[in-house]
Design a protein around this motif. Structure first.
Motif, PDB file in Angstrom:
ATOM      1  N   VAL A  19      23.451  27.309  26.786  1.00  0.00           N
ATOM      2  CA  VAL A  19      24.599  26.425  26.535  1.00  0.00           C
ATOM      3  C   VAL A  19      24.538  25.909  25.105  1.00  0.00           C
ATOM      4  O   VAL A  19      25.545  25.944  24.378  1.00  0.00           O
ATOM      5  CB  VAL A  19      24.644  25.254  27.544  1.00  0.00           C
ATOM      6  CG1 VAL A  19      25.717  24.244  27.150  1.00  0.00           C
ATOM      7  CG2 VAL A  19      24.892  25.768  28.949  1.00  0.00           C
ATOM      8  N   VAL A  45      27.359  26.655  22.264  1.00  0.00           N
ATOM      9  CA  VAL A  45      28.060  25.566  21.579  1.00  0.00           C
ATOM     10  C   VAL A  45      27.875  25.697  20.064  1.00  0.00           C
ATOM     11  O   VAL A  45      28.824  25.505  19.296  1.00  0.00           O
ATOM     12  CB  VAL A  45      27.596  24.189  22.094  1.00  0.00           C
ATOM     13  CG1 VAL A  45      28.113  23.057  21.209  1.00  0.00           C
ATOM     14  CG2 VAL A  45      28.040  23.987  23.534  1.00  0.00           C
ATOM     15  N   ALA A  47      34.617  22.987  26.305  1.00  0.00           N
ATOM     16  CA  ALA A  47      33.831  23.590  27.386  1.00  0.00           C
ATOM     17  C   ALA A  47      34.686  23.633  28.639  1.00  0.00           C
ATOM     18  O   ALA A  47      35.461  22.711  28.906  1.00  0.00           O
ATOM     19  CB  ALA A  47      32.566  22.781  27.643  1.00  0.00           C
ATOM     20  N   MET A  75      26.960  21.398  30.138  1.00  0.00           N
ATOM     21  CA  MET A  75      28.152  21.642  29.313  1.00  0.00           C
ATOM     22  C   MET A  75      28.914  20.351  29.057  1.00  0.00           C
ATOM     23  O   MET A  75      29.478  20.157  27.987  1.00  0.00           O
ATOM     24  CB  MET A  75      29.047  22.683  29.992  1.00  0.00           C
ATOM     25  CG  MET A  75      28.437  24.062  30.014  1.00  0.00           C
ATOM     26  SD  MET A  75      29.379  25.238  31.005  1.00  0.00           S
ATOM     27  CE  MET A  75      30.870  25.402  30.026  1.00  0.00           C
TER      28      MET A  75
END
Length: 192
Positions: A19, A23, A121, A190
């Motif tokens: 994650v 990102v 997200a 997230m």
């Protein structure tokens, strides 16, 4: 292994680090994607629709392997291609729907102009796996945002094929980042 079942595959299960990496990739792509003209984003999304259409057979086979009937798989892939074409065409038109001039009392005006939010997200629905993934990711990208999307845990294999379509289209790296895994594990990460 020579006797392995060809229908058995290992799908990566995302972690906290995945994650964070997704990102970061989205953050690094954010400025470049937002700076593109809406027309150019539409062209890129249209190219994605062409790639999806060219790989329709593979996408349909993946959906069938996940338990969808052949007829439903064909309809879902066609709807996904149509969805990509819709957002390709909408990329340079939504400003006309959302932007406005707001006359106010006094010697000035207020203007509303839609702008990208940045990195978004999202969690795709369990079913329809392919259409749901495209329906979550494409509007985000159309608006000039980058995204990290958690694919359906019911059918992550089709999400991987969709990701290959993203990679082989003109979509810049980092704009749409697809993760596979369980929403209960990755959703809270997230959200942070």
């Amino acid at each position: 292994e020579a006797n392995a079942d060809p229908e058995t595959v290992n799908i990566p299960r995302g972690s906290r680090k995945d994650v964070r990496d997704a990102v970061l990739a989205a953050k690094n792509a954010e400025a470049g994607w937002a700076a593109r003209t809406a027309f150019n984003r539409g062209q890129i999304l249209y190219r994605l629709a062409e790639v999806l259409e060219s790989r329709a057979g593979e996408l349909e086979a993946s959906l069938v392997r996940s338990g969808v009937s052949p007829r439903a798989a064909t309809a879902e892939v066609a709807a996904t291609v149509d969805r990509a074409v819709f957002y390709a065409g909408f990329a340079d038109k939504y400003h006309a729907l959302l932007a406005s001039s707001n006359p106010v009392a006094g010697p000035h005006f207020g203007f509303s102009v839609p702008e990208p939010l940045g990195v978004v997200a999202a969690v795709a629905p369990r079913r329809p796996a392919l259409l749901g993934l495209a329906s979550v990711a494409l509007p985000i990208a159309t608006g000039g945002n980058t995204c990290v999307v958690l694919a359906s845990e019911d059918d992550p294999r089709t999400a991987i094929v969709f990701s290959e379509c993203l990679a082989t289209s003109d979509m810049p790296g980092g704009v749409v980042n697809v993760l596979t895994g369980h929403p209960k594990e990755l959703g809270p990460v997230m959200a942070k």
